[in-house]
Design a protein around this motif. Structure first.
Motif, PDB file in Angstrom:
ATOM      1  N   LYS A   5      64.290 113.636  51.924  1.00  0.00           N
ATOM      2  CA  LYS A   5      63.629 112.437  52.410  1.00  0.00           C
ATOM      3  C   LYS A   5      62.311 112.831  53.046  1.00  0.00           C
ATOM      4  O   LYS A   5      62.184 113.921  53.609  1.00  0.00           O
ATOM      5  N   GLU A   7      58.785 110.839  55.135  1.00  0.00           N
ATOM      6  CA  GLU A   7      58.100 109.652  55.628  1.00  0.00           C
ATOM      7  C   GLU A   7      56.716 110.070  56.096  1.00  0.00           C
ATOM      8  O   GLU A   7      56.591 110.977  56.931  1.00  0.00           O
ATOM      9  N   TRP A  43      48.951 113.558  46.504  1.00  0.00           N
ATOM     10  CA  TRP A  43      49.908 112.462  46.397  1.00  0.00           C
ATOM     11  C   TRP A  43      49.507 111.551  45.253  1.00  0.00           C
ATOM     12  O   TRP A  43      48.321 111.306  45.024  1.00  0.00           O
ATOM     13  N   ASP A  46      50.909 105.800  44.450  1.00  0.00           N
ATOM     14  CA  ASP A  46      51.956 105.041  45.147  1.00  0.00           C
ATOM     15  C   ASP A  46      52.712 105.866  46.192  1.00  0.00           C
ATOM     16  O   ASP A  46      53.643 105.376  46.822  1.00  0.00           O
ATOM     17  N   HIS A  47      52.327 107.115  46.369  1.00  0.00           N
ATOM     18  CA  HIS A  47      52.944 108.038  47.339  1.00  0.00           C
ATOM     19  C   HIS A  47      54.428 108.299  47.070  1.00  0.00           C
ATOM     20  O   HIS A  47      55.165 108.675  47.969  1.00  0.00           O
ATOM     21  N   LYS A  48      54.859 108.128  45.809  1.00  0.00           N
ATOM     22  CA  LYS A  48      56.252 108.420  45.457  1.00  0.00           C
ATOM     23  C   LYS A  48      56.404 109.820  44.876  1.00  0.00           C
ATOM     24  O   LYS A  48      57.489 110.371  44.870  1.00  0.00           O
TER      25      LYS A  48
END
Length: 72
Positions: A5, A7, A43, A46-48
């Motif tokens: 994960k 953030e 990145w 969409d920063h995914k």
């Protein structure tokens, strides 16, 4: 590869952008719900997705700033 994960806690600066729209960014990122660290990497728009990067502690960033200031 194990799931992880992340953030982006704070976007600090976009350093560059390539022809495909990926951006090289300096951010504060929390990895696997741990305390956030400074991070430089590319990145997707969409920063995914992300490229390989460098993660730095606050102390390491301070040493970089100090070194840059001493070598002006």
């Amino acid at each position: 590869m194990a799931d992880f994960k992340f953030e982006i806690v704070k976007n600090i600066a976009v350093l560059s952008e390539n022809a495909k729209g990926w951006t090289k960014e300096f951010n504060l990122v929390s990895w696997n719900e741990r305390p956030a660290k400074y991070d430089i990497r590319e990145w997707s728009p969409d920063h995914k997705m992300m490229g390989k990067g460098v993660t730095l502690t606050e102390e390491e960033v301070g040493l970089i700033i100090k070194g840059l200031n001493e070598n002006k």
